[in-house]
Design an enzyme around this catalytic site. Structure first.
Site, PDB file in Angstrom:
ATOM      1  N   ASN A 183     -19.564 -10.386  -9.478  1.00  0.00           N
ATOM      2  CA  ASN A 183     -18.167 -10.428  -9.916  1.00  0.00           C
ATOM      3  C   ASN A 183     -18.092 -11.342 -11.130  1.00  0.00           C
ATOM      4  O   ASN A 183     -18.845 -12.299 -11.242  1.00  0.00           O
ATOM      5  CB  ASN A 183     -17.288 -11.002  -8.788  1.00  0.00           C
ATOM      6  CG  ASN A 183     -15.804 -10.794  -9.050  1.00  0.00           C
ATOM      7  OD1 ASN A 183     -15.371  -9.698  -9.352  1.00  0.00           O
ATOM      8  ND2 ASN A 183     -15.028 -11.859  -8.942  1.00  0.00           N
ATOM      9  N   ILE A 220     -20.441  -6.190 -14.881  1.00  0.00           N
ATOM     10  CA  ILE A 220     -20.892  -5.405 -13.738  1.00  0.00           C
ATOM     11  C   ILE A 220     -21.803  -4.244 -14.143  1.00  0.00           C
ATOM     12  O   ILE A 220     -22.921  -4.115 -13.646  1.00  0.00           O
ATOM     13  CB  ILE A 220     -19.665  -4.901 -12.952  1.00  0.00           C
ATOM     14  CG1 ILE A 220     -19.014  -6.106 -12.268  1.00  0.00           C
ATOM     15  CG2 ILE A 220     -20.065  -3.836 -11.936  1.00  0.00           C
ATOM     16  CD1 ILE A 220     -17.610  -5.876 -11.815  1.00  0.00           C
ATOM     17  N   CYS A 231       2.199  14.890   1.541  1.00  0.00           N
ATOM     18  CA  CYS A 231       3.432  14.778   2.320  1.00  0.00           C
ATOM     19  C   CYS A 231       3.209  13.745   3.417  1.00  0.00           C
ATOM     20  O   CYS A 231       2.206  13.790   4.124  1.00  0.00           O
ATOM     21  CB  CYS A 231       3.785  16.134   2.918  1.00  0.00           C
ATOM     22  SG  CYS A 231       5.115  16.019   4.147  1.00  0.00           S
ATOM     23  N   CYS A 239       8.436  17.855   0.344  1.00  0.00           N
ATOM     24  CA  CYS A 239       7.428  18.843   0.736  1.00  0.00           C
ATOM     25  C   CYS A 239       8.033  20.246   0.854  1.00  0.00           C
ATOM     26  O   CYS A 239       9.057  20.422   1.503  1.00  0.00           O
ATOM     27  CB  CYS A 239       6.830  18.408   2.074  1.00  0.00           C
ATOM     28  SG  CYS A 239       5.582  19.527   2.717  1.00  0.00           S
ATOM     29  N   SER A 296     -14.823  -7.582  -6.827  1.00  0.00           N
ATOM     30  CA  SER A 296     -13.659  -7.928  -6.011  1.00  0.00           C
ATOM     31  C   SER A 296     -13.552  -9.442  -5.932  1.00  0.00           C
ATOM     32  O   SER A 296     -14.554 -10.122  -5.737  1.00  0.00           O
ATOM     33  CB  SER A 296     -13.786  -7.365  -4.594  1.00  0.00           C
ATOM     34  OG  SER A 296     -12.721  -7.836  -3.793  1.00  0.00           O
ATOM     35  N   CYS A 328       7.716  21.217   4.786  1.00  0.00           N
ATOM     36  CA  CYS A 328       8.468  20.588   5.889  1.00  0.00           C
ATOM     37  C   CYS A 328       9.621  19.703   5.420  1.00  0.00           C
ATOM     38  O   CYS A 328      10.336  19.147   6.245  1.00  0.00           O
ATOM     39  CB  CYS A 328       7.514  19.794   6.783  1.00  0.00           C
ATOM     40  SG  CYS A 328       7.050  18.190   6.096  1.00  0.00           S
ATOM     41  N   THR A 341     -12.259  -1.956 -14.220  1.00  0.00           N
ATOM     42  CA  THR A 341     -11.712  -2.486 -15.481  1.00  0.00           C
ATOM     43  C   THR A 341     -12.641  -2.105 -16.634  1.00  0.00           C
ATOM     44  O   THR A 341     -12.185  -1.895 -17.750  1.00  0.00           O
ATOM     45  CB  THR A 341     -11.532  -4.020 -15.455  1.00  0.00           C
ATOM     46  OG1 THR A 341     -12.745  -4.629 -15.037  1.00  0.00           O
ATOM     47  CG2 THR A 341     -10.414  -4.432 -14.531  1.00  0.00           C
ATOM     48  N   HIS A 383      -7.481   1.530   0.410  1.00  0.00           N
ATOM     49  CA  HIS A 383      -6.112   1.526  -0.122  1.00  0.00           C
ATOM     50  C   HIS A 383      -5.673   2.917  -0.566  1.00  0.00           C
ATOM     51  O   HIS A 383      -4.700   3.049  -1.291  1.00  0.00           O
ATOM     52  CB  HIS A 383      -5.995   0.535  -1.285  1.00  0.00           C
ATOM     53  CG  HIS A 383      -6.264  -0.889  -0.889  1.00  0.00           C
ATOM     54  ND1 HIS A 383      -6.444  -1.899  -1.792  1.00  0.00           N
ATOM     55  CD2 HIS A 383      -6.382  -1.469   0.332  1.00  0.00           C
ATOM     56  CE1 HIS A 383      -6.671  -3.037  -1.153  1.00  0.00           C
ATOM     57  NE2 HIS A 383      -6.654  -2.801   0.137  1.00  0.00           N
TER      58      HIS A 383
END
Ligand code: ZN
Length: 249
Positions: free
Chosen positions: A220, A238, A129, A154, A195, A157, A28, A121
């Site tokens: 944090n 931070i 693909c 893709c 976090s 494929c 952020t 994540h």
């Protein structure tokens, strides 16, 4: 330097194998909004989960429209002082890995080798693909989407092309989860940065560290549910705090 920052510096100096765990709060400060925060995109728009993406052409187009809507923010974002402090400790051989919930690629952009960044994540700065893993660049996909209005498939494929992120309803990448756990268990200092530690299973890593007897630091802006487990808790900015503790601008 205040007493808490001095204590953070002392813990960093004493450690030989630091593992960082970073979340939206570190980014952020680079202008990337926390999508899960109040007012963030996921509280205003219902997330499109992975099964819908696979099942519906309209869901795929909508997923891409949302991604392009964040494109200017993503492309303009640069690493900040917090990212640079983390990179400096990796560069000095003090930190072995950066486990991150972020999908913005800013740790790599700050100079942390990609091999030391564990992305729980995934990454939204490129696409791949879903069937053969061929990589695609966002700018190319956007150009074609704006021309044709079709969600990308893709060339190799015919599979669906999606940002390299983990969507809601998509399982966490097993290799990254295993590596994150190994690095956590091998660490001699575990530092959580930015976090709120509410998303599981990712947020289990600080618990693993604490259970293993590894000193735990949480930096944090707001309190987290795991603050009582930590040896040192800093509720503050931070970049400035970490930069000062590391002696890095
Ligand atoms: Zn493919």
């Amino acid at each position: 330097m205040d007493a808490e920052t001095a204590e953070l510096r002392r813990m960093i100096d004493a450690a030989q194998r630091i593992v960082f765990f970073t979340g939206a709060g570190i980014s952020t400060e680079s202008g990337i909004p926390d999508f899960r925060s109040p007012g963030g995109i996921w509280t205003r728009m219902r997330p499109i989960d992975f099964s819908e993406f696979l099942a519906s052409d309209e869901a795929r187009r909508e997923t891409w429209r949302r991604r392009f809507a964040t494109d200017d923010t993503m492309r303009k974002a640069e690493p900040n002082r917090g990212h640079r402090a983390v990179a400096a400790l990796v560069d000095r051989g003090k930190a072995s890995a950066v486990i991150t919930q972020n999908i913005d690629g800013l740790h790599q952009a700050s100079g942390v080798p990609a091999s030391r960044v564990i992305e729980l994540h995934g990454n939204t700065t490129y696409a791949h693909c879903l069937d053969c893993a061929q990589r695609y660049e966002i700018a190319d996909i956007r150009e074609a989407f704006e021309r044709t209005g079709e969600a990308p498939v893709c060339d190799a494929c015919g599979g669906h092309v999606k940002t390299a992120t983990i969507s809601f309803g998509q399982s966490m990448p097993p290799a990254a989860m295993i590596r994150a756990e190994e690095e956590t268990l091998a660490s001699d200092l575990f530092i959580v940065i930015g976090s709120s530690l509410v998303v599981y299973p990712a947020a289990g890593f600080p618990e693993i560290a604490a259970r293993n007897g590894t000193p735990l630091v949480i930096l944090n802006r707001e309190p987290t549910g795991l603050d009582p487990l930590a040896d040192l808790v800093l509720h503050r900015e931070i970049g400035a705090t970490l930069g000062e503790a590391v002696g890095n601008n």
